[in-house]
Design an enzyme around this catalytic site. Sequence first.
Site, PDB file in Angstrom:
ATOM      1  N   ASP A 163       2.859   2.529   2.141  1.00 53.56           N
ATOM      2  CA  ASP A 163       3.120   3.278   3.386  1.00 53.56           C
ATOM      3  C   ASP A 163       4.526   3.023   3.921  1.00 53.56           C
ATOM      4  O   ASP A 163       4.888   3.513   4.985  1.00 53.56           O
ATOM      5  CB  ASP A 163       2.056   2.954   4.444  1.00 53.56           C
ATOM      6  CG  ASP A 163       2.189   1.525   4.995  1.00 53.56           C
ATOM      7  OD1 ASP A 163       2.976   0.730   4.424  1.00 53.56           O
ATOM      8  OD2 ASP A 163       1.495   1.214   5.975  1.00 53.56           O
ATOM      9  N   ASP A 186       0.802  -1.232   0.000  1.00 49.91           N
ATOM     10  CA  ASP A 186       0.000   0.000   0.000  1.00 49.91           C
ATOM     11  C   ASP A 186       0.830   1.275   0.000  1.00 49.91           C
ATOM     12  O   ASP A 186       0.295   2.374   0.136  1.00 49.91           O
ATOM     13  CB  ASP A 186      -0.974  -0.001   1.187  1.00 49.91           C
ATOM     14  CG  ASP A 186      -0.250  -0.119   2.522  1.00 49.91           C
ATOM     15  OD1 ASP A 186       1.004  -0.097   2.526  1.00 49.91           O
ATOM     16  OD2 ASP A 186      -0.932  -0.237   3.552  1.00 49.91           O
ATOM     17  N   ASP A 227       7.433 -11.093  31.453  1.00 50.21           N
ATOM     18  CA  ASP A 227       7.259 -12.545  31.307  1.00 50.21           C
ATOM     19  C   ASP A 227       5.885 -12.990  31.811  1.00 50.21           C
ATOM     20  O   ASP A 227       5.427 -12.544  32.871  1.00 50.21           O
ATOM     21  CB  ASP A 227       8.335 -13.285  32.107  1.00 50.21           C
ATOM     22  CG  ASP A 227       9.634 -13.397  31.337  1.00 50.21           C
ATOM     23  OD1 ASP A 227       9.860 -12.584  30.427  1.00 50.21           O
ATOM     24  OD2 ASP A 227      10.429 -14.318  31.651  1.00 50.21           O
ATOM     25  N   ASP A 258       3.669  -5.579   4.456  1.00 52.50           N
ATOM     26  CA  ASP A 258       2.357  -5.928   4.987  1.00 52.50           C
ATOM     27  C   ASP A 258       1.904  -7.285   4.447  1.00 52.50           C
ATOM     28  O   ASP A 258       2.562  -7.891   3.594  1.00 52.50           O
ATOM     29  CB  ASP A 258       1.335  -4.820   4.670  1.00 52.50           C
ATOM     30  CG  ASP A 258       1.434  -4.353   3.234  1.00 52.50           C
ATOM     31  OD1 ASP A 258       1.430  -5.226   2.342  1.00 52.50           O
ATOM     32  OD2 ASP A 258       1.539  -3.130   2.987  1.00 52.50           O
ATOM     33  N   ASN A 269       6.390 -16.538  25.895  1.00 52.83           N
ATOM     34  CA  ASN A 269       7.205 -16.223  27.068  1.00 52.83           C
ATOM     35  C   ASN A 269       6.783 -14.916  27.733  1.00 52.83           C
ATOM     36  O   ASN A 269       6.915 -14.767  28.942  1.00 52.83           O
ATOM     37  CB  ASN A 269       8.677 -16.128  26.662  1.00 52.83           C
ATOM     38  CG  ASN A 269       9.565 -15.828  27.843  1.00 52.83           C
ATOM     39  OD1 ASN A 269       9.712 -16.648  28.741  1.00 52.83           O
ATOM     40  ND2 ASN A 269      10.132 -14.618  27.877  1.00 52.83           N
ATOM     41  N   ASP A 300       8.423 -18.657  20.152  1.00 50.89           N
ATOM     42  CA  ASP A 300       9.563 -17.815  20.468  1.00 50.89           C
ATOM     43  C   ASP A 300      10.119 -18.142  21.856  1.00 50.89           C
ATOM     44  O   ASP A 300       9.356 -18.397  22.790  1.00 50.89           O
ATOM     45  CB  ASP A 300       9.070 -16.356  20.429  1.00 50.89           C
ATOM     46  CG  ASP A 300      10.171 -15.345  20.637  1.00 50.89           C
ATOM     47  OD1 ASP A 300      11.140 -15.370  19.860  1.00 50.89           O
ATOM     48  OD2 ASP A 300      10.066 -14.536  21.582  1.00 50.89           O
ATOM     49  N   GLU A 318      11.887 -22.310  19.277  1.00 54.54           N
ATOM     50  CA  GLU A 318      13.193 -21.656  19.352  1.00 54.54           C
ATOM     51  C   GLU A 318      13.774 -21.986  20.729  1.00 54.54           C
ATOM     52  O   GLU A 318      13.697 -21.190  21.660  1.00 54.54           O
ATOM     53  CB  GLU A 318      13.058 -20.136  19.170  1.00 54.54           C
ATOM     54  CG  GLU A 318      14.399 -19.425  19.135  1.00 54.54           C
ATOM     55  CD  GLU A 318      14.344 -17.963  19.577  1.00 54.54           C
ATOM     56  OE1 GLU A 318      15.277 -17.217  19.251  1.00 54.54           O
ATOM     57  OE2 GLU A 318      13.383 -17.557  20.258  1.00 54.54           O
TER      58      GLU A 318
HETATM   59 MG    MG Z   1       2.411  -1.340   3.838  1.00 51.27          MG
END
Ligand code: MG
Length: 755
Positions: free
Chosen positions: A160, A158, A413, A164, A236, A449, A491
Amino acid sequence: MKRFVLFLLCGLMVASCTKPPVIDTTPASLSVSSGTLSFTTDGASSQTLSVTASTAWTATVANGGSWCSVDPYHGTGNATVTVSAATNKTAQARTTTITFNAAQCNPVTVTVNQVAGKEEDKIETTTVALSAAPREWDKKKRADITYQVNVYSFADSDGDGWGDLKGVAQKLDYFESLGVSALWLSPVHPSSSYHGYDVSDYSAINPKLGTEADFKDLVSQAKAKGIGIYMDFVLNHTGLQHEWFKAASADPASKYRGYYVTSETGESTTGGMGDWYSSTTGNIGYHGRLHFKLDTSVGSQPKLTVTQATEAAQNGNTDTSVKWFIYDNNAIRMYKTGDNLYEITLNIDNNWGILVKDDATQWDDHKWGAKAGEQLVEFGKAKTLVKGGAANDIIFGGSSMKYYASFDRSMPDLYYGPADKASESAAFKDLAVAADKWIQMGVAGLRLDAVIWIYQNNANANVSFLKQWYDRCNTTWKANGGTGDFYMVGEAWTDSAEQMAPYYKGLPSNFNFYWWYTLKDRIGKGQGNDFAKTALYFRNLFQAQRDGFIDAIKLSNHDEDRAAEDLGRSFEKERLAAAVLLTSPGKPYIYQGEELGYWGKKTNGDEYVRAPIRWERNGKLASGALGGKVDANMLSADRSVEAQAADKNSLLSAYRSFAQLRNNYAALASGTMAEYSTKSNALAVWTLTGSGEKLLVVHNFSSAKAAASFGTENITRPVLVSGSAELKTTTLNGNVTDRTLSLGAWSSVVFDLSE
Ligand code: MG
């Protein structure tokens, strides 16, 4: 030439018996070649005639091998005769008779036989430069390649400046060209940061990246191309802006306090890598009259007691010998009322609280305030003050809370209670509901994560938690009609593969950081010979923990220095690393930009390892999220996708051809690895067997040409050649006795050994 025909020989010997000796000093020899005999003598002193056959000849001496002694008056000259012969190249045996005649001597007859010969062995070598001839690809996807996307910097639909979700959807053909079957998206939930790891709502889409409808569209469009979407899920911690944290912060009685690792006072130790931070919220200032009494009898720990006052407010003391002040936007000098005792009554009217100072204008170590977690005033109760950077505002309302954060203060956390009962915790349940929503929408996997910090690096507790989390999501997946088991990759970034392996008890897949550490180390050393052994060692570690483990192999990711940086920005080494990644067992991940040779070091800022893709030679970059931290030299027109797609020798083209090969040959994608030993230190060699195929993979990790013999292994059908390779074939009488492969520096070859 010392050859004489036979009659000359006899004549010479006759002469030696009947006339004074003739000493011929030329070296003696008797040779037989195709029926021709020659003899000379050097007058040697031996008195014995012997005949020796060599090679295929046999020799017999008719009189037993001794010849007569010659008349000593005439001197003597005896000869030693050696019979030698050239190889009989005919198919017939041959016989030759030599008769020595001399006056006064019995004749000596020597018969010389040679067995039938054969065609001489024919040894031939041919050397050819190899070029790949893979079979035609049936367009089926088998390779199980995942591409890691930083949504914020991948493609901007878009204009910006931020990448996205629609931008990702518009590039599905790009993923197709890389043979990709899944995308791991950086977090797409609302967040305060550009990277998205401080989530403020797990059930929503970050408006910077698009809408929920955009996400849905991406999931369905990708699915139509056989590409699954993996969502990055951060278990986490949340961001500070999450409603849970705001509620927990604002109200000690909030149920959300139980969602976080909190304390009223802070704890000194957790066993993790994080720290305790303070949070204050609500109306924390004061609007009314207060009396302050400061006791400085312990100079390093003055005590302040605050009470609500009914007596008249005072003006500040004008006695400049007093060095203590109450600060409420102005420094107001207190009155000395006893030994080490200072007091004042003031009207306070602010929204932040107060501090104590020992200098009207200086700050730093002249500022005194509350310890973290002890900011709230309890009227009438003395509060011990601390100074300088440790001093927090002394507050009168709202809420003050200490919370633990493994990473930094922006990521408090989460707390799930005792690990074995984590799934019963409110935080777990709420997060599971959020995950359900996305799984039901068609998300094909989750990337989790920082899983080792959920219980502060307590592996047993983390594994217990993860198993409960996985089982919950897998149940949702199956209830939603999902095929097989749900995919989830952790991870679990520990110090070693041995420490990581137990996480396979909780999750079906984990990132193998150690594989990449090994690969870059060995490429650095130019040593490939133990690579397959190490890869198998890792696989055996994981197998011991979980049947059907999915080894998520990778080069670098968004939290590491770029692979190209580690490899010295060498095109050949980057191409080699890609070739190894895509010819190894496991589930390979390609990190955004790795296929274009992007470099970058974290010490310059994380943004430099998360660079936007330059799609066109002269197009705009989706760099808005990165605050200008973009390496323009790296993002040159020549490194653009447009330029590299048009260049068959580019890194992008190499990635595409490796990925296509992995999709073409099932053994490459999912075969069983076995070591293959050669005498070369530089070469990494292994086989992959499965689905009725057998492939031999050879990589040269060194900067020099490297060669190894493969014996009679049938390495005649190369299906991939990266760099340069030659095959020297040796035959004996038309039969192959050796194949020796030479690879140029950092080159790779894959052979099809299938029957
Ligand atoms: Mg964008």
